[in-house]
Design a protein around this motif. Structure first.
Motif, PDB file in Angstrom:
ATOM      1  N   ASP A 190       0.846  -1.193   0.000  1.00 12.94           N
ATOM      2  CA  ASP A 190       0.000   0.000   0.000  1.00 12.94           C
ATOM      3  C   ASP A 190       0.882   1.243   0.000  1.00 12.94           C
ATOM      4  O   ASP A 190       1.600   1.503   0.953  1.00 12.94           O
ATOM      5  CB  ASP A 190      -0.897  -0.006   1.240  1.00 12.94           C
ATOM      6  N   THR A 191       0.830   2.017  -1.085  1.00 13.00           N
ATOM      7  CA  THR A 191       1.691   3.189  -1.196  1.00 13.00           C
ATOM      8  C   THR A 191       1.249   4.336  -0.306  1.00 13.00           C
ATOM      9  O   THR A 191       1.938   5.349  -0.234  1.00 13.00           O
ATOM     10  CB  THR A 191       1.717   3.687  -2.653  1.00 13.00           C
ATOM     11  N   ASP A 192       0.105   4.191   0.371  1.00  9.92           N
ATOM     12  CA  ASP A 192      -0.361   5.257   1.238  1.00  9.92           C
ATOM     13  C   ASP A 192      -0.110   4.984   2.720  1.00  9.92           C
ATOM     14  O   ASP A 192      -0.543   5.745   3.561  1.00  9.92           O
ATOM     15  CB  ASP A 192      -1.869   5.495   1.039  1.00  9.92           C
ATOM     16  N   THR A 231       9.229   7.693   3.629  1.00 10.67           N
ATOM     17  CA  THR A 231      10.433   7.444   2.837  1.00 10.67           C
ATOM     18  C   THR A 231      10.203   7.702   1.344  1.00 10.67           C
ATOM     19  O   THR A 231      11.028   7.331   0.521  1.00 10.67           O
ATOM     20  CB  THR A 231      10.897   5.990   3.026  1.00 10.67           C
ATOM     21  N   TRP A 232       9.058   8.332   1.006  1.00 13.66           N
ATOM     22  CA  TRP A 232       8.721   8.583  -0.392  1.00 13.66           C
ATOM     23  C   TRP A 232       9.752   9.531  -1.015  1.00 13.66           C
ATOM     24  O   TRP A 232      10.105  10.549  -0.454  1.00 13.66           O
ATOM     25  CB  TRP A 232       7.335   9.210  -0.478  1.00 13.66           C
ATOM     26  N   THR A 233      10.238   9.167  -2.193  1.00  8.31           N
ATOM     27  CA  THR A 233      11.265   9.969  -2.859  1.00  8.31           C
ATOM     28  C   THR A 233      10.824  10.325  -4.270  1.00  8.31           C
ATOM     29  O   THR A 233      10.278   9.488  -4.974  1.00  8.31           O
ATOM     30  CB  THR A 233      12.602   9.201  -2.922  1.00  8.31           C
ATOM     31  N   LYS A 234      11.067  11.577  -4.652  1.00 11.34           N
ATOM     32  CA  LYS A 234      10.791  12.012  -6.016  1.00 11.34           C
ATOM     33  C   LYS A 234      12.070  11.873  -6.845  1.00 11.34           C
ATOM     34  O   LYS A 234      13.169  12.181  -6.386  1.00 11.34           O
ATOM     35  CB  LYS A 234      10.323  13.466  -6.030  1.00 11.34           C
ATOM     36  N   TYR A 235      11.904  11.422  -8.078  1.00  7.49           N
ATOM     37  CA  TYR A 235      13.016  11.310  -9.008  1.00  7.49           C
ATOM     38  C   TYR A 235      12.689  12.147 -10.241  1.00  7.49           C
ATOM     39  O   TYR A 235      11.557  12.124 -10.725  1.00  7.49           O
ATOM     40  CB  TYR A 235      13.241   9.853  -9.425  1.00  7.49           C
ATOM     41  N   GLY A 285       8.553   7.708  -6.175  1.00  9.73           N
ATOM     42  CA  GLY A 285       8.867   6.399  -5.617  1.00  9.73           C
ATOM     43  C   GLY A 285       9.857   5.604  -6.445  1.00  9.73           C
ATOM     44  O   GLY A 285       9.907   5.704  -7.666  1.00  9.73           O
ATOM     45  N   LEU A 286      10.656   4.770  -5.744  1.00  9.24           N
ATOM     46  CA  LEU A 286      11.694   3.995  -6.404  1.00  9.24           C
ATOM     47  C   LEU A 286      11.122   2.996  -7.392  1.00  9.24           C
ATOM     48  O   LEU A 286      11.669   2.810  -8.491  1.00  9.24           O
ATOM     49  CB  LEU A 286      12.540   3.264  -5.355  1.00  9.24           C
ATOM     50  N   ALA A 287      10.023   2.339  -7.029  1.00  8.09           N
ATOM     51  CA  ALA A 287       9.431   1.336  -7.924  1.00  8.09           C
ATOM     52  C   ALA A 287       9.001   1.969  -9.245  1.00  8.09           C
ATOM     53  O   ALA A 287       9.267   1.433 -10.327  1.00  8.09           O
ATOM     54  CB  ALA A 287       8.255   0.645  -7.239  1.00  8.09           C
ATOM     55  N   ASN A 288       8.344   3.138  -9.170  1.00  9.19           N
ATOM     56  CA  ASN A 288       7.910   3.822 -10.383  1.00  9.19           C
ATOM     57  C   ASN A 288       9.098   4.350 -11.181  1.00  9.19           C
ATOM     58  O   ASN A 288       9.066   4.397 -12.416  1.00  9.19           O
ATOM     59  CB  ASN A 288       6.965   4.974 -10.035  1.00  9.19           C
ATOM     60  N   ASN A 334      12.123   2.931 -11.348  1.00  6.64           N
ATOM     61  CA  ASN A 334      12.689   1.783 -12.063  1.00  6.64           C
ATOM     62  C   ASN A 334      11.828   1.403 -13.259  1.00  6.64           C
ATOM     63  O   ASN A 334      12.342   1.022 -14.318  1.00  6.64           O
ATOM     64  CB  ASN A 334      12.844   0.595 -11.115  1.00  6.64           C
ATOM     65  N   GLN A 335      10.517   1.504 -13.081  1.00 10.25           N
ATOM     66  CA  GLN A 335       9.606   1.213 -14.183  1.00 10.25           C
ATOM     67  C   GLN A 335       9.781   2.236 -15.305  1.00 10.25           C
ATOM     68  O   GLN A 335       9.759   1.885 -16.493  1.00 10.25           O
ATOM     69  CB  GLN A 335       8.167   1.222 -13.680  1.00 10.25           C
ATOM     70  N   HIS A 336       9.981   3.502 -14.955  1.00  4.84           N
ATOM     71  CA  HIS A 336      10.199   4.541 -15.960  1.00  4.84           C
ATOM     72  C   HIS A 336      11.468   4.267 -16.763  1.00  4.84           C
ATOM     73  O   HIS A 336      11.482   4.419 -17.995  1.00  4.84           O
ATOM     74  CB  HIS A 336      10.296   5.907 -15.285  1.00  4.84           C
ATOM     75  N   LEU A 337      12.522   3.851 -16.070  1.00  2.33           N
ATOM     76  CA  LEU A 337      13.791   3.593 -16.751  1.00  2.33           C
ATOM     77  C   LEU A 337      13.672   2.468 -17.776  1.00  2.33           C
ATOM     78  O   LEU A 337      14.425   2.434 -18.760  1.00  2.33           O
ATOM     79  CB  LEU A 337      14.885   3.256 -15.732  1.00  2.33           C
ATOM     80  N   GLN A 338      12.728   1.561 -17.549  1.00  2.00           N
ATOM     81  CA  GLN A 338      12.527   0.445 -18.473  1.00  2.00           C
ATOM     82  C   GLN A 338      11.440   0.728 -19.505  1.00  2.00           C
ATOM     83  O   GLN A 338      11.167  -0.109 -20.362  1.00  2.00           O
ATOM     84  CB  GLN A 338      12.168  -0.822 -17.686  1.00  2.00           C
TER      85      GLN A 338
END
Length: 468
Positions: free
Chosen positions: A394-396, A403-407, A425-428, A430-434
């Motif tokens: 749950d992202t909320d 610990t939410w981080t903007k990239y 978020g880190l998961a998003n 990593n998804q963006h990079l791919q």
């Protein structure tokens, strides 16, 4: 006759344990959730027939009068005489807050119980369902509006960058979560603070305390059916449904609503696609096509047809994306609130087996649950159910928010008219990079550096002109 392979899985039932008080069983509530186009309305009617029940609409678009096609209402002749509550009662220019829905639905449930009938909540607006079934889903004292204080109203009507700066001051955790241009979410978090005196992040923290989760169910005897369809099969059904909506008169409904906006002072002469009925998939997607039909002088028929086809595909794509979003909501929100629940999985190999593998299974489970408060353990029935019924992160939750981080992707910014590309978020990230877009931009940037001195090639500039 053609059949689909494994189109439906009835992921039922999210059942919450209950306490017997003086050996008296509490009155039960049934809910049917799932993605758009999966058959929730049909199952709700079939359960109502078998259980002496009445349907309560849980779809935020079906509360509006008329507009039956764009909101996908079950036709009156197909409701088989089953009463449907909270449907067809608002004018298109009105809005209906989740707090109002919850209050109205609770009153109706009490009335249905008083007549010894079973309330069956059916709908795809899952935050409506969540707010109704769980007591701690709504923020106390916050009703979604803020008209009581002129100073607060002045703040909330400020420019987005001013709102964001103010949110950073009062609630840095939520400010870190939202994109600085996401006015609606920034304004909502700030509004919650101004209206309740407590930070939005603090409300989320309290709602995720173990004691709150354990005691939050509003109706002790609650059974939730998750009706699930394989996404590939569902996509085909949703595309066909859009085609059927057009044949049934979708454009006439859209034109009717457009005329309302233009001629009725209640609408203010403009449209906000994030509010009320205008959120319905189809209104925004067909705006370009309907504008083209109204242009003077008229456009060439081939041009209009091309715009129409683009609009149809836009609506189909939006509908498919929405169905994925609904699944994520169920897994992120509803399942996390039902970690102690029992679930059952029923599989059907073709549409013709609906009655056998969906209706009959659901009816049997519901009757047993309302009678005894028990049901089968679903996770042992199939590997797919076991996987789907494990809630995702749950992202909320408060720990995640802290610990939410903007990239920021400086590379993609170059190809986004130099506008920031911000990923939460880190998961998003990593998804963006791919993602296809990012990888395409990496290749293009490399080509620019090697062959064009780091400048945009002429063909890229021409492509941008055509795009706009």
């Amino acid at each position: 006759m053609n059949s689909f392979l494994s189109p439906f899985k009835l992921l039922a039932t999210l059942q919450q344990t209950y306490l017997r008080i003086v050996n008296k069983m509490p009155k039960g509530v049934i809910a049917v959730v799932g993605t758009t186009g999966v058959g929730k309305s049909e199952l709700g009617i079939q359960l109502a027939k078998a259980l002496h029940g009445e349907v309560i609409n849980g779809d935020s678009m079906q509360v509006y009068k008329g507009l039956d096609i764009i909101t996908n209402k079950m036709p009156m002749e197909e409701r088989e005489g089953i009463p449907h509550h909270l449907m067809d009662f608002l004018e298109p220019h009105q809005e209906y807050r989740v707090t109002e829905f919850t209050e109205d639905a609770i009153k109706i449930i009490k009335d249905i119980h008083s007549r010894d009938r079973v309330p069956i909540i059916v709908g795809g607006t899952h935050y409506y369902i969540q707010s109704l079934l769980w007591k701690n889903s709504l923020i106390k004292g916050y009703d979604g509006d803020c008209d009581n204080d002129s100073e607060d109203d002045e703040i909330l009507n400020s420019e987005t960058d001013v709102l964001y700066k103010r949110l950073q001051e009062v609630d840095p955790i939520m400010a870190n979560k939202w994109h600085w241009n996401d006015r609606r979410k920034i304004r909502r978090s700030l509004q919650i603070y101004l209206q309740t005196g407590k930070r939005h992040s603090d409300w989320i923290k309290e709602q995720h305390l173990p004691d709150e989760k354990a005691s939050s169910l509003r109706f002790p005897l609650t059974c939730i059916f998750w009706l699930y369809a394989d996404p590939k099969v569902l996509d085909q059904r949703l595309d066909k449904r859009v085609d059927n909506m057009i044949k049934m008169g979708l454009f006439e409904e859209l034109k009717y609503l457009r005329n309302k906006v233009k001629n009725d002072i209640s609408y203010g002469g403009s449209v906000n696609y994030t509010r009320g009925i205008f959120q319905a998939i189809g209104y925004k997607e067909f705006e370009a096509y309907l504008n083209a039909l109204e242009e003077t002088p008229h456009l060439d028929d081939k041009v209009i047809d091309a715009i129409k086809e683009t609009s149809i595909e836009a609506m189909k794509s939006a509908t498919r994306r929405y169905s994925r979003k609904q699944i994520r909501w169920i897994r992120n929100k509803l399942l996390l609130k039902c970690q102690e629940s029992n679930l059952n999985d029923a599989d059907t190999n073709s549409l013709e087996k609906w009655n056998q593998d969906v209706r009959d299974v659901a009816t049997t489970i519901a009757k047993e649950f309302l009678d005894k408060g028990t049901g089968p353990d679903p996770k042992s029935l199939s590997s797919e159910a076991n996987e789907l019924l494990d809630p995702v992160i749950d992202t909320d939750t408060f720990d995640n928010l802290k610990t939410w981080t903007k990239y920021q992707c400086d590379l993609c910014k170059i190809f986004n008219d130099n506008s920031p590309v911000v990923i939460n978020g880190l998961a998003n990230w990593n998804q963006h990079l791919q993602s296809k877009w990012h990888r395409s931009n990496v290749k293009l940037k490399k080509d620019m550096d090697i062959n064009w001195g780091g400048q945009f090639p002429p063909w890229f500039k021409e492509r941008k002109k055509k795009k706009y």
